[in-house]
Each structure stands twice: as structure tokens, then as C-alpha cells.
Design a protein around this motif. Sequence first.
Motif, PDB file in Angstrom:
ATOM      1  N   TYR A 100       0.701  -1.274   0.063  1.00 16.06           N
ATOM      2  CA  TYR A 100       0.062   0.077   0.003  1.00 16.06           C
ATOM      3  C   TYR A 100       0.709   1.214   0.040  1.00 16.06           C
ATOM      4  CZ  TYR A 100      -3.875  -3.096   1.638  1.00 16.06           C
ATOM      5  OH  TYR A 100      -4.821  -4.009   1.613  1.00 16.06           O
ATOM      6  N   GLY A 140      -5.846   7.199  -2.128  1.00 18.10           N
ATOM      7  CA  GLY A 140      -7.011   7.417  -1.248  1.00 18.10           C
ATOM      8  C   GLY A 140      -6.869   8.939  -0.697  1.00 18.10           C
ATOM      9  N   GLU A 141      -7.587   8.601   0.371  1.00 12.79           N
ATOM     10  CA  GLU A 141      -7.852   9.852   1.526  1.00 12.79           C
ATOM     11  C   GLU A 141      -6.608   9.794   2.308  1.00 12.79           C
ATOM     12  OE1 GLU A 141     -10.659  12.063   4.521  1.00 12.79           O
ATOM     13  OE2 GLU A 141     -11.827  10.267   3.277  1.00 12.79           O
ATOM     14  N   SER A 142      -5.916  10.864   2.256  1.00 13.06           N
ATOM     15  CA  SER A 142      -4.494  10.738   2.790  1.00 13.06           C
ATOM     16  C   SER A 142      -4.135  11.986   3.540  1.00 13.06           C
ATOM     17  CB  SER A 142      -3.284  10.396   1.348  1.00 13.06           C
ATOM     18  OG  SER A 142      -2.171  10.517   1.869  1.00 13.06           O
ATOM     19  N   TRP A 187      -4.216   6.591   6.880  1.00 15.99           N
ATOM     20  CA  TRP A 187      -4.631   5.947   5.465  1.00 15.99           C
ATOM     21  C   TRP A 187      -5.372   4.688   5.718  1.00 15.99           C
ATOM     22  CZ3 TRP A 187      -4.002   1.161   3.201  1.00 15.99           C
ATOM     23  CH2 TRP A 187      -4.358   1.198   1.810  1.00 15.99           C
ATOM     24  N   LYS A 246      -8.923   5.720   7.054  1.00 11.88           N
ATOM     25  CA  LYS A 246      -9.834   6.240   6.092  1.00 11.88           C
ATOM     26  C   LYS A 246     -10.188   5.329   4.857  1.00 11.88           C
ATOM     27  CE  LYS A 246     -10.964  10.206   8.210  1.00 11.88           C
ATOM     28  NZ  LYS A 246     -12.092  10.463   8.348  1.00 11.88           N
ATOM     29  N   ASN A 247      -9.191   4.545   4.405  1.00 11.59           N
ATOM     30  CA  ASN A 247      -9.288   3.614   3.242  1.00 11.59           C
ATOM     31  C   ASN A 247      -9.614   2.049   3.533  1.00 11.59           C
ATOM     32  OD1 ASN A 247      -8.508   5.777   1.139  1.00 11.59           O
ATOM     33  ND2 ASN A 247      -7.030   6.426   2.835  1.00 11.59           N
TER      34      ASN A 247
END
Length: 257
Positions: free
Chosen positions: A41, A46-48, A64, A67-68
Motif C-alpha cells: 500500500y 485514497g484519502e491521505s 490512511w 480512511k481507506n
Amino acid sequence: MSEKINILVVTHKKFKLNLPDCYIPIVVGKQKEEVSFPKFYSDRSGESISEKNRHYCELTAYYWAWKNLNSEIIGIVHYRRLLLNTKNKKWLSEKEIRENLERKKAILPKKRNYFIETTWTHYENNHNINDLIEVKKIIRKKYPEYLRDFEIVMNRTNGHRFNILIMNKKEFDLYCDWLFSILFELEKKIDISKYDSYQTRVFGFLSERLLDVWIQKNDISYTEKKVKFVGNEEWGKKISRFLKNKIKSTKVSRAYF
């Protein structure tokens, strides 16, 4: 992403370790060249908050994952620090992780004991104590029900360090929601522009102290595992830095509690 169990191995470079399949490297920070593995990963997807890695350290991997990932179990370890099984010979396997979490809500590293230092005075002797004072102010305002637990933890001479943990996703999400609400508020209140490359990791350092506050307040049961450090931990440098900082400390906040 819905793997049932993800133990993220935080790294900023390629490494070779024979790890169980549930361990997945996560490359953190803005890399000039992507560090790639067969399966990995990146906290840049993504949302970071990958751009904050210099100040947040492994917490960009926490954010991370929060959120992901939609995993049943989430773990955060480091490529140089991993949790060992009961016999202290191999990394925790998926089977052992599941068995431990059937009995307890979290798996944490064994506490580090400072003996002559409390968590508060240790931070005072090694970092800018005003940042920790500001954290206390934020907790008093946003989470007053946590204040007593904060004081209890700050006065202990031991604690869980390294930002290493394994939890069910439910507990992991609750912890992240609490932790990042405090740290993002703190960002607005402190100036770290003159901090050196070590002290600029302030939010990572503070979160190491805040984990036990959350554990204490929420009565999170846990089991402890020995941490295996891969490589040279440079204890000579750490002890020298600790003694140097202790000598020059002004102790201005010793009576804060």
C-alpha cells in the motif's frame, strides 16, 4: 479494500523480511521514487495526509488505514520493529493475532520503563514541553472526561511506545477519530518552523504518549508482546542524547500537575 486482516508494515524504503501473508508493507511520505513491493500500500493513495509524514511519522499510515481500509483487524508495525509471538522467536502469525484478540481488545508492545522519569518529565527532557502542555489544554476543552486519565498516564514511569498496535477495526477507528481530532487542533496552535529534523516529528512523539490515555479511559483490555528491533538501535546515541537533554532541561513545567 476489504481484506479481513491487514497488519501494515510502515516503511520508507525497500526491505526483505519473511513475514506472514497478512503483513503488507505501506510506503509512507512523499517519495521521489515509489518504493514498490509485489504487494504493498501507499499512504499517498485514497484519502491521505501523506504530505504530513515529516511531522506525523507512522501516523500517516494510521490515517490512511482509518480512511481507506475496511478490514476486520488492523495492525501497525514498522519494518524495523515487529511484534514477536509468545516464544519470542517469530513474528505474530494471523492465527496468533486472532487468538489474542478473542481474549483482549488490543495487542500492544511491552511497556518501556523509564524508572526515574515519568512520561511527563521524559517528554520535558527530550522535547518541547509546551507542546504537551497545549495537548492538555485541548483535552481539557474538547474531552474533559479524559483529563483525569491524561494526568494518571503522564505521571507513570512506563508506557507503550513506538505507535505499534493491533486492534479490531471498530476500536482502531474510535482511537483514530479521537487522536487526530486532538493533533489537527494542535497543528493550529504550535509553531514548529524552527524545530530541527528530529523535533519536527512532534506529532508522532505526542501520539506515543496519548495512546495510553485512550486505552486507560476506555478500559481497553490488551495483551503485550515483545518488540523485535531489526538492525542497530544505536542505544549509545539514544542514551547520550537523553543525558544531554536532561542536564540542560530548565524544568520550568515540573509543577504543572
